[in-house]
Design an enzyme around this catalytic site. Structure first.
Site, PDB file in Angstrom:
ATOM      1  N   ARG A 209      -0.937  -3.122   0.712  1.00  0.00           N
ATOM      2  CA  ARG A 209      -0.402  -1.779   0.492  1.00  0.00           C
ATOM      3  C   ARG A 209       0.974  -1.647   1.126  1.00  0.00           C
ATOM      4  O   ARG A 209       1.184  -2.037   2.258  1.00  0.00           O
ATOM      5  CB  ARG A 209      -1.312  -0.722   1.096  1.00  0.00           C
ATOM      6  CG  ARG A 209      -0.821   0.680   0.867  1.00  0.00           C
ATOM      7  CD  ARG A 209      -1.797   1.687   1.393  1.00  0.00           C
ATOM      8  NE  ARG A 209      -1.940   1.599   2.827  1.00  0.00           N
ATOM      9  CZ  ARG A 209      -1.107   2.172   3.692  1.00  0.00           C
ATOM     10  NH1 ARG A 209      -0.079   2.859   3.273  1.00  0.00           N
ATOM     11  NH2 ARG A 209      -1.306   2.042   4.982  1.00  0.00           N
TER      12      ARG A 209
ATOM     13  N   PRO B 104       7.218  -6.607   3.916  1.00  0.00           N
ATOM     14  CA  PRO B 104       5.940  -5.907   3.787  1.00  0.00           C
ATOM     15  C   PRO B 104       4.966  -6.303   4.900  1.00  0.00           C
ATOM     16  O   PRO B 104       5.141  -7.320   5.561  1.00  0.00           O
ATOM     17  CB  PRO B 104       5.413  -6.364   2.431  1.00  0.00           C
ATOM     18  CG  PRO B 104       6.605  -6.797   1.690  1.00  0.00           C
ATOM     19  CD  PRO B 104       7.555  -7.350   2.706  1.00  0.00           C
ATOM     20  N   ARG B 105       3.940  -5.486   5.032  1.00  0.00           N
ATOM     21  CA  ARG B 105       3.047  -5.616   6.177  1.00  0.00           C
ATOM     22  C   ARG B 105       2.331  -6.950   6.238  1.00  0.00           C
ATOM     23  O   ARG B 105       2.169  -7.527   7.317  1.00  0.00           O
ATOM     24  CB  ARG B 105       2.006  -4.496   6.141  1.00  0.00           C
ATOM     25  CG  ARG B 105       2.642  -3.169   6.391  1.00  0.00           C
ATOM     26  CD  ARG B 105       1.622  -2.071   6.292  1.00  0.00           C
ATOM     27  NE  ARG B 105       2.272  -0.805   6.585  1.00  0.00           N
ATOM     28  CZ  ARG B 105       1.668   0.369   6.516  1.00  0.00           C
ATOM     29  NH1 ARG B 105       0.400   0.419   6.161  1.00  0.00           N
ATOM     30  NH2 ARG B 105       2.312   1.458   6.798  1.00  0.00           N
ATOM     31  N   ASP B 106       1.854  -7.425   5.097  1.00  0.00           N
ATOM     32  CA  ASP B 106       1.095  -8.674   5.146  1.00  0.00           C
ATOM     33  C   ASP B 106       1.984  -9.813   5.608  1.00  0.00           C
ATOM     34  O   ASP B 106       1.568 -10.660   6.397  1.00  0.00           O
ATOM     35  CB  ASP B 106       0.456  -8.982   3.779  1.00  0.00           C
ATOM     36  CG  ASP B 106       1.479  -9.142   2.665  1.00  0.00           C
ATOM     37  OD1 ASP B 106       2.443  -8.359   2.645  1.00  0.00           O
ATOM     38  OD2 ASP B 106       1.318 -10.050   1.831  1.00  0.00           O
TER      39      ASP B 106
ATOM     40  N   GLU C  52       5.051   2.007  11.392  1.00  0.00           N
ATOM     41  CA  GLU C  52       5.953   0.913  11.087  1.00  0.00           C
ATOM     42  C   GLU C  52       7.360   1.409  10.792  1.00  0.00           C
ATOM     43  O   GLU C  52       8.269   0.604  10.601  1.00  0.00           O
ATOM     44  CB  GLU C  52       5.424   0.070   9.946  1.00  0.00           C
ATOM     45  CG  GLU C  52       5.549   0.720   8.599  1.00  0.00           C
ATOM     46  CD  GLU C  52       5.201  -0.255   7.497  1.00  0.00           C
ATOM     47  OE1 GLU C  52       5.321  -1.461   7.726  1.00  0.00           O
ATOM     48  OE2 GLU C  52       4.804   0.217   6.439  1.00  0.00           O
TER      49      GLU C  52
END
Lengths: 249, 664
Positions: B458, B352-354, B308
């Site tokens: 995370r 963030p990833r989510d 990422e």
């Protein structure tokens, strides 16, 4: 696409092995070599036959698990590419493809396409490490490492330990593997305290298990990490340096 | 494709009360001081083992990734006898090797206003307040010397031209605290750690067992005292006993079959420990990584992960118009929807990833997906190339671009990458207390196999850190303190009843798999399980979907034990048998994963429930009801009440007050 696969089958280290012929009729160009084997294995299970044992894990070219001889060449037709990133698009419809385990005296066959590469780890165990215990390291910024030095070290640290270099070598030499590790650590100032002993012990262990280098250069052609041939020159240089200095560093 | 069994008619009526009961709470044993002082306080009170006595203790370490290799090497360096197991042929192959992006550390060397407290704030907030605050402080505190240590043992971290360590920024934060080595950070840390482990093997403090798989835990007198392993080459099953057991066997994301994980990553050791009494925490929390490659064909074996870090310079977009079939270069700028920049102007592509995964899933499901299967979004480097020049962009991401080109045949320099959310990191795992000890005394966890630090989500570059910190700098304090009172106690006798019982359990299970004599190989069951889980417990969950998922998993598990076909024999390398055992465990675990997701009646981090969202479509936490960890106990085989038991650990936040995550 239709592909005919000649696959080496061998039950275990002591049984004799032989080629068996299989056909996969619905291969597609974007499949990887390993997905082609997955396809074949699914077919074999349906037929009640034992699937082909082969090693793979990350399937992203970094773990170093996979590796086989494809038409006599480690990893496959595309240069500097691990088996998991070789694609069926390298073959023609109707091709016959020969799959064997990585062939080297230092890598006994475990089963089918799986070999035992622990000889590589013995070279590392002999000295490819740094004698610093957890908690005792100095500040990483206390020693400066030039940008280019770090980049050069990385070029050699990229080795994934797949063993293709050994299988490609007519002599079964592990010079590229050993040289990559020696060079990576020799370039970094923070790991130099054992540079001399490291070179001596790693080279001695390498010579115990593997053949000598005749600078054919086949290793660098198959290396998935693109380790340059200068790693081989470095083995001689580091060994000579250690001999002349006769010191630990 | 094999048709999947229809959901049973009762499925949609399943509610949480039908599948679980609530048991007694668990205590995380966090020191009763301010969270930023907890680690200092705990270390001061830990018991010690004198140097001469350390060799009297044997510790088992399962797994040789960053956490396992670190723990085994560090304990070996201290003088303990370590028995270390890996299913790989070499320790370096553990899946930590594949992490690309970087490793965070709270060193705060620059003037971008980073600090230890800001690291904790980002970590706790990134985890959506479902992790332990004191754990995050410990992680931050020990992170400082992780970089020093890994650098000293040979990891060639990227450097600035002046020779100092280089850092970059990562998703979820606004400072630059990520240390890296090109796109191979995991590989370089893993190789350095594995080699440090081999140094201890050469010294004789660690005995390394390669190609051996842990299939059961030995629990005697209420303590973990050994493991049962199977030699994958000879099929020989044996027990090894010790004073303590450390599991460092990684996460369970592979339960989804198509994941970013290595094919051999599995949950068997953790799940077998769970069946021996170790509670499983928050199994529903699985991160879907936003920059995985989309599925392109039926036989594709995984969703390859692109680091990422690409989001630092790549811009994510889809066409403004649904079902737009034009090639990306034919879509003019004003007909593109840079949806992350539109919805989250402050963080933009670095959300963030989510958040990034959910936003991508939302666009794809709404019909804006791109690529042949309409299941991806674009990650575009055209602007970065125009701004920085091709060479600079290639220098930053060359190996990732190469990898993408290898996988897809497309050149990301001339056409945007196609990416999609893929199952990735498990935030859930075996529950452990502040000392990384599970609910079974003597059983410790390190790295992704545990549930620590991450909460419900995370942050990028925190996983390598947590594995390194656990292995090198936390377990070496906590495990000796557990061992100290056991001085003079021998390791469990090999003929103890508990050993025999675990051995029998493994042998009969292996025998059953080999003799079921069905028609379908384990790989097919795994594929179907993955389809069920993506559908019912994927990026977005609903109570109805989860109830259906539970019924589907149960039906598939039943079918598995009726109809699995494991070819070959048990006394030779048999990869089908290995696969079958792991899939059997996933089929048990999947039910708990869905139960946890059904039970947790809120949205948080990676667990997004469609019935809990804000009017703007963001996750709606319910702190009053759910600010706690769910630590699960599975029903005993043959129990009259077949429901899972949830043990709660309430969470409190002092330094980082509860707040709504807002990345706009």
């Amino acid at each position: 696409m239709k592909l005919t696969l000649e696959v080496w089958r061998q039950r275990d280290a002591v049984s004799p092995g032989a080629f068996e012929t299989y056909e996969v009729t619905d291969a597609t160009p974007e499949m990887t070599l390993l997905e082609l084997l997955d396809r074949l294995n699914d077919q074999l299970v349906v037929e009640g036959r034992e699937p082909v044992a082969f090693e793979s894990d990350c399937r992203e070219g970094i773990c170093g698990c996979c590796g086989m001889d494809v038409d006599g060449r480690p990893h496959g037709p595309q240069a500097n590419t691990p088996s998991c990133e070789q694609h069926v698009r390298s073959f023609q419809d109707g091709d016959r493809v020969v799959l064997e385990p990585l062939r080297s005296a230092a890598f006994p066959v475990v089963r089918d396409l799986v070999v035992d590469r622990s000889a590589l780890d013995r070279v590392i165990q002999a000295g490819g490490h740094v004698a610093v215990d957890a908690g005792t390291a100095p500040d990483a910024d206390a020693t400066t490492v030039g940008y280019l030095t770090a980049e050069e070290a990385l070029d050699f640290a990229a080795c994934i330990g797949c063993g293709a270099c050994v299988a490609a070598c007519p002599n079964g030499s592990a010079m590229l593997f050993t040289g990559a590790r020696i060079t990576h650590l020799a370039k970094l100032p923070q790991t130099r305290a054992e540079r001399g002993t490291r070179a001596r012990s790693m080279v001695a262990q390498m010579e115990h298990d593997f053949g000598p280098c005749s600078t054919y250069g086949e290793c660098a052609i198959v290396c998935p990490a693109g380790i340059p041939l200068s790693a081989i020159a470095a083995v001689g240089k580091e060994r000579m340096r250690a001999f002349l200095r006769n010191r630990a560093d | 494709m094999t048709p999947r069994p229809e959901a049973t008619s009762t499925a949609t009526t399943l509610g949480p009360d039908d599948v679980r009961t609530v048991g007694t709470p668990v205590d995380g044993h966090v020191p009763d001081v301010a969270p930023d002082l907890a680690w200092d306080d705990r270390r001061l009170h830990y018991d010690l083992v004198a140097p001469a006595n350390r060799r009297r203790f044997t510790v088992i370490v399962v797994g040789t990734g960053l956490a396992g290799a670190g723990a085994a090497a560090a304990l070996g360096e201290l003088g303990y006898q370590v028995e270390c197991f890996t299913l790989h042929d070499a320790p370096r192959r553990a899946h930590s090797v594949a992490a690309q992006g970087g490793i965070n550390a709270a060193r705060a060397r620059k003037v971008d206003n980073d600090s230890l407290h800001r690291f904790v704030k980002d970590t706790v907030k990134g985890g959506d307040f479902r992790g332990r605050e004191a754990d995050a402080f410990r992680l931050a505190q020990e992170s400082v010397r992780v970089i020093d240590h890994m650098n000293a043992i040979g990891a060639p971290f990227a450097r600035e031209y002046g020779g100092r360590l280089a850092t970059r920024s990562f998703g979820g934060v606004q400072v630059s605290r990520t240390y890296y080595t090109r796109g191979q950070t995991g590989q370089q840390l893993q190789v350095a750690g594995a080699d440090a482990l081999l140094r201890q093997v050469a010294r004789g403090t660690v005995t390394l067992h390669t190609r051996q798989e842990m299939l059961d835990l030995v629990v005697a007198d209420g303590r973990a005292q050994g493991v049962v392993v199977r030699d994958l080459v000879t099929g020989k099953v044996r027990a090894v006993t010790a004073h303590a057991v450390i599991l460092a066997t990684g996460g369970y994301g592979n339960i989804y079959d198509k994941s970013t994980l290595a094919r051999n990553s599995n949950a068997t050791a953790a799940w077998r420990a769970h069946r021996r009494g170790a509670y499983f925490a928050n199994p529903a929390f699985v991160q879907f990584h936003p920059t995985a490659l989309p599925l392109m064909s039926q036989w594709q074996s995984k969703t390859i992960l692109m680091s990422e870090s690409l989001r630092n310079d790549g811009r994510i977009w889809v066409p403004l118009r649904a079902d737009d079939d034009r090639a990306p270069q034919d879509v003019p700028e004003d007909e593109r929807d840079y949806y992350l920049e539109r919805r989250y102007p402050t963080f933009g592509n670095l959300t963030p990833r989510d958040v990034a995964s959910r936003a991508a899933r939302e666009r794809i499901d709404a019909g804006y997906g791109v690529g042949p299967l309409k299941n991806a979004v674009y990650l575009d480097f055209a602007d970065a190339i125009a701004r920085l020049g091709k060479d600079a962009v290639v220098a930053r991401y060359s190996n990732l671009f190469h990898m993408y080109q290898q996988a897809t045949g497309d050149d990301p320099l001339s056409t945007p990458m196609r990416i999609a959310p893929g199952a990735h990191f498990a935030m859930g795992g075996l529950w452990s207390d502040y000392d990384l000890m599970t609910s079974v005394p003597g059983l410790f966890v390190g790295g992704e196999v545990g549930w620590g630090y991450h909460g419900a989500n995370r942050l990028g570059a925190n996983s390598l850190l947590s594995a390194c910190v656990d292995g090198w700098f936390t377990l070496p304090y906590a495990v000796p303190s557990y061992l100290a009172p056991l001085l003079g106690t021998p390791a469990l006798a090999p003929d103890h009843d508990a050993v025999a019982e675990s051995l029998d359990a493994v042998r009969s299970r292996t025998g059953r798999l080999l003799s079921t004599g069905g028609t379908q190989g384990p790989a097919r069951f795994h594929r179907r399980l993955g389809e069920i889980l993506y559908r019912s417990a994927g990026v977005t969950r609903t109570p109805e979907g989860l109830a259906e998922g539970i019924a589907d998993v149960r039906a598939l598990r039943e079918e598995f034990w009726q109809d699995v076909r494991v070819t070959g024999e048990g006394d030779v390398l048999n990869q089908e048998l290995e696969r079958a055992g792991r899939v059997a465990d996933y089929l048990e675990m999947a039910e708990l994963l869905c139960v946890d997701a059904l039970d947790r009646d809120e949205s948080c981090g990676a667990h997004f429930r469609a019935d809990h969202q804000t009017p703007g479509g963001e996750a709606q936490r319910d702190d009053a009801a759910w600010c706690r960890v769910s630590a699960w106990e599975s029903p005993a085989p043959g129990a009259t009440d077949a429901r899972f038991v949830r043990h709660d650990e309430p969470l409190t936040f002092q330094a980082v007050p509860l707040q709504t995550r807002n990345y706009a």
